[in-house]
Scaffold this motif. Structure first.
Motif, PDB file in Angstrom:
ATOM      1  N   GLN A   5     -15.523 -24.171  17.101  1.00 45.15           N
ATOM      2  CA  GLN A   5     -16.191 -25.389  17.547  1.00 45.15           C
ATOM      3  C   GLN A   5     -17.696 -25.193  17.624  1.00 45.15           C
ATOM      4  N   ARG A   6     -18.136 -24.014  18.080  1.00 48.57           N
ATOM      5  CA  ARG A   6     -19.578 -23.744  18.114  1.00 48.57           C
ATOM      6  C   ARG A   6     -20.143 -23.696  16.705  1.00 48.57           C
ATOM      7  N   GLY A   7     -19.378 -23.094  15.737  1.00 47.31           N
ATOM      8  CA  GLY A   7     -19.867 -23.019  14.376  1.00 47.31           C
ATOM      9  C   GLY A   7     -19.955 -24.387  13.723  1.00 47.31           C
ATOM     10  N   SER A   8     -19.025 -25.309  14.070  1.00 45.65           N
ATOM     11  CA  SER A   8     -19.050 -26.630  13.454  1.00 45.65           C
ATOM     12  C   SER A   8     -20.245 -27.444  13.909  1.00 45.65           C
ATOM     13  N   HIS A   9     -20.765 -27.185  15.102  1.00 45.49           N
ATOM     14  CA  HIS A   9     -21.920 -27.921  15.608  1.00 45.49           C
ATOM     15  C   HIS A   9     -23.226 -27.183  15.357  1.00 45.49           C
ATOM     16  N   ALA A  10     -23.192 -26.063  14.643  1.00 46.67           N
ATOM     17  CA  ALA A  10     -24.420 -25.320  14.344  1.00 46.67           C
ATOM     18  C   ALA A  10     -25.261 -26.106  13.349  1.00 46.67           C
ATOM     19  N   PRO A  11     -26.572 -25.993  13.407  1.00 40.83           N
ATOM     20  CA  PRO A  11     -27.419 -26.730  12.465  1.00 40.83           C
ATOM     21  C   PRO A  11     -27.229 -26.233  11.035  1.00 40.83           C
TER      22      PRO A  11
ATOM     23  N   GLY B  81     -21.248 -17.421  10.845  1.00 38.90           N
ATOM     24  CA  GLY B  81     -21.579 -18.547  11.688  1.00 38.90           C
ATOM     25  C   GLY B  81     -22.587 -19.503  11.093  1.00 38.90           C
ATOM     26  N   MET B  82     -23.089 -19.237   9.901  1.00 32.30           N
ATOM     27  CA  MET B  82     -24.083 -20.124   9.288  1.00 32.30           C
ATOM     28  C   MET B  82     -23.401 -21.380   8.765  1.00 32.30           C
ATOM     29  N   GLN B  83     -23.978 -22.528   9.077  1.00 27.57           N
ATOM     30  CA  GLN B  83     -23.445 -23.805   8.628  1.00 27.57           C
ATOM     31  C   GLN B  83     -24.125 -24.184   7.313  1.00 27.57           C
ATOM     32  N   VAL B  84     -23.330 -24.419   6.283  1.00 30.05           N
ATOM     33  CA  VAL B  84     -23.868 -24.694   4.950  1.00 30.05           C
ATOM     34  C   VAL B  84     -23.926 -26.184   4.668  1.00 30.05           C
TER      35      VAL B  84
END
Length: 729
Positions: A336-342, A303-306
């Motif tokens: 969708q939640r992962g794409s909006h993660a910081p 779930g980490m956004q790079v």
């Protein structure tokens, strides 16, 4: 004769006995830190290093004398002495000249470099084409020669030996970690962190690789052109300090980047490892080195956004696909939640290949996002990452790093020629895509410590023939409970690792050995099993308890065969032979880390394993030759001659599936119902009990269960009969 010496002779014998026992216990790798972490060291190198330190001390004393001679003790105390403009202008220049002179004193000549590198068995080679390597200028030709001879001399053909000589490099070796600060000018805080970890004497891989990665001139790197940092392939034994070798240059480069470009933030370096355990270990070591430097190192998690993505078209495509359903599924919601993660705020990202590829491509639903700021890509255990299992994922990560000054380094204890060819091809393709001209290509350098693809020479190898599966289990129990009657001279003390071929065999062996440790010593809590089917929390808990010493024996698969550092492991047991020679090198490398001696590697083999043993026997033979044990060799020549050679197809099949008799499809409920499958299951079963004993135990258990069920049925019937039916008339 002295009477006092005669009377005290017995006490001296006791002291000698105690010292002998102390040395015997000191041979265990778990007793403490090794005095010398280097694997190859000679008296000649010690002499050179002492001479170099003596020259430095003399230079420092002479410098102090010059400073005292320039002092003016008769100047007025009321006001400072007047200085001429010429004197003030030349002061910085004089300091710079003194620094240059000190650097020149530190630089060795070619003879000293070659002597030290050869004595430590370090070989550095430039892998570029000969046309790209700048050779020495050709002497002018005489005008009297004929034109035909001149044409022939214009294109000289070099022999193989001359080509090898032209490719050989001799960088200045790093003799002490203090030189990182004094000569290579690394960050002060980073140098303090290295010193706080107790690193004083560099190992062979650090001695050879750090000057290549930190040097900024041909005087230290040995390259013909002044390339700041080459692409590097490193083949060094297990436990030789490769993690420290690539972390120090990466951290120092980021510290300099923060000072030069403080406004640029993002992932500047990436380290890719094949397993979560190895990635977590790299992060733990990196956090010790980045303390107080302002550099942040992070472990990749789910779930980490790079990177930030602006792929609106891909998002609309996903919405169109989900129009048929009234509500989006849970996976789509998670995406969708992962794409909006910081986006993670980290300088160094340590990850496994699949996890990073899923993050960059949104679990393969979008195109791979680019990483434009990454300047260093480190592939730890590169031969596995470029193996067909991880190759596509690793190459996708490599291609996503779009910075023109990207430097790649590949590290492993085993590396085949196919990995080198793939690396050269990928580097050239990437530079062509970026539009680099041939003369701007970065040099590709290979560094080899010792013999390529060989085991470390500071451990004892034992190849034990056990005939059958039951014989292997009996031999393992002899290691657990050594007796005076046992003929084997192997004395293996916990903690140690036991490797099996498959996960079901690891679970079966753990259940068989669970109660072999007495309850007074901790019982079944002292032995555990670790494999990839366990959850992340279970794996991390087992690793923590094993490092703390609460678990003594760890049964595992090849999950822990690579990179994981257990400094106190006394030995390794290959209960099942490894699938390849490279796997054997990495398995046995879990002991004897950082120059520790006394580790033992025991390999059991049965009648079914005989066709696959010769590659392992050859590695053991080479390791013993490196160690110098010609008198007490465990692998005799007659055994090497008697063992059969394995064909290439058989090697490939063994690497993919393991030994046929112990494959997962042969047992554990996945085999067939035929007689042959039943025989294979009996042959692969991990137990010392015969089939007759097992049938009798099963009959006894069935009889007990039937008796209990009949008793329970009788009790329920009595309760029903004695139930209250109301008042009688």
């Amino acid at each position: 004769m002295d009477a006092f010496r005669l009377l005290t002779r017995s006490t001296k014998l006791k002291a000698a006995a105690t010292s002998a026992s102390a040395t015997a216990s000191a041979r265990l790798p778990s007793t403490g830190k090794a005095a010398n972490p280097q694997l190859f060291r000679t008296a000649e190198t010690d002499k050179l290093e002492r001479n170099k330190k003596r020259k430095r001390a003399i230079a420092v004393e002479e410098g102090d004398g010059d400073d005292t001679a320039d002092l003016d003790f008769f100047q007025s105390s009321k006001r400072p002495a007047a200085t001429t403009p010429a004197a003030t202008s030349t002061a910085p220049e004089r300091d710079a000249e003194q620094d240059d002179e000190s650097d020149d004193e530190d630089v060795m000549d070619d003879v000293q470099r070659r002597t030290i590198l050869n004595s430590h068995k370090i070989k550095v080679t430039d892998l570029r084409d000969l046309e790209e390597i700048q050779t020495q200028p050709v002497p002018p030709k005489e005008s009297k020669k004929k034109k035909k001879k001149q044409k022939k001399e214009e294109t000289p053909v070099l022999s193989k030996k001359e080509q090898k000589r032209a490719r050989r490099l001799y960088p200045q070796p790093l003799l002490s970690f203090k030189e990182l600060r004094s000569q290579y000018k690394i960050s002060r805080r980073l140098a303090e962190n290295v010193a706080e970890q107790g690193f004083t004497m560099p190992t062979e891989v650090q001695l050879g690789s750090l000057p290549l990665l930190l040097g900024e001139s041909s005087a230290t790197t040995g390259l013909s052109d002044d390339s700041s940092e080459p692409d590097l392939l490193v083949v060094a034994p297990t436990g030789s300090g490769k993690t420290l070798s690539f972390l120090i240059p990466v951290i120092n480069k980021i510290v300099r980047h923060h000072h030069s470009q403080p406004e640029e933030h993002g992932i500047l370096s990436m380290v890719v490892a094949p397993t979560k355990e190895l990635a977590s270990q790299i992060v733990n070591e990196g956090r010790k080195l980045v303390a107080g430097t302002g550099v942040k190192i992070t472990l990749m998690r789910k779930g980490m956004q790079v990177v930030e993505r602006d792929d609106e078209g891909d998002t609309n495509a996903l919405d169109e696909d989900s129009e048929g359903s009234s509500e989006p599924e849970e996976d789509d919601r998670a995406k969708q939640r992962g794409s909006h993660a910081p986006v993670t705020k980290s300088d160094i990202l340590v990850t496994t290949p699949l996890m990073l590829v899923n993050s960059l491509s949104a679990s393969r639903t979008k195109t791979m996002a680019s990483l434009p700021l990454v300047r260093n890509l480190v592939l730890d255990e590169a031969d596995v990452l470029l193996d067909p299992l991880f190759r596509e994922q690793t190459l996708d990560i490599w291609r996503s790093c779009s910075h023109p000054d990207l430097r790649v380094s590949l590290w492993s204890a085993t590396m085949g020629s196919n990995v080198e060819d793939l690396t050269r091809l990928t580097v050239k393709e990437r530079q062509e895509e970026l539009g680099h001209k041939p003369h701007k290509q970065h040099p590709l350098v290979r560094l080899v410590v010792g013999l390529k693809d060989s085991a470390i020479p500071n451990i004892d190898h034992r190849l034990v023939y056990a005939a059958t599966e039951q014989g292997k289990l009996l031999g393992l129990r002899q290691l657990l409970h050594p007796t005076a009657a046992s003929a084997s001279d192997v004395r293996l003390r916990p903690p140690f690792l036991i490797f099996t071929q498959t996960i079901p065999r690891a679970v079966a062996l753990h259940s068989e050995l669970k109660y072999d440790i007495p309850a007074e010593a901790g019982g079944s809590s002292r032995i555990a099993v670790l494999h990839s089917d366990l959850s992340d929390s279970q794996r991390s808990d087992i690793m923590r308890d094993f490092r703390k010493g609460e678990i003594w024996i760890l049964v595992t698969t090849d999950l822990l065969a690579r990179g994981v550092d257990f400094r106190g492991i006394n030995g390794v047991v290959n209960y099942d032979i490894p699938n390849s020679a490279a796997v054997y090198v990495h398995r046995v490398g879990r002991t004897g880390r950082a120059g520790r001696e006394g580790g033992i590697a025991v390999t059991f083999y049965t009648k079914e394993d005989i066709p696959y043993v010769k590659s392992i026997a050859n590695i053991i033979d080479v390791s013993e030759k490196l160690r110098g044990n010609e008198g007490s060799k465990s692998i005799q020549k007659w055994l090497l001659d008697a063992l059969p050679d394995l064909s290439k197809n058989s090697k490939k099949d063994l690497k993919r599936h393991g030994v046929e008799a112990r494959r997962a499809s042969r047992y554990g409920g996945k085999g067939g119902d035929g007689d042959d499958d039943k025989k294979d299951q009996r042959g692969a079963r991990i137990s010392t009990k015969s089939g007759f004993e097992r049938r009798m135990e099963n009959r006894k258990k069935g009889a007990i269960a039937a008796s209990r069920s009949r008793k329970a049925a009788a009790e329920t019937a009595e309760e029903n009969d004695s139930s209250w039916e109301g008042l009688e008339d």
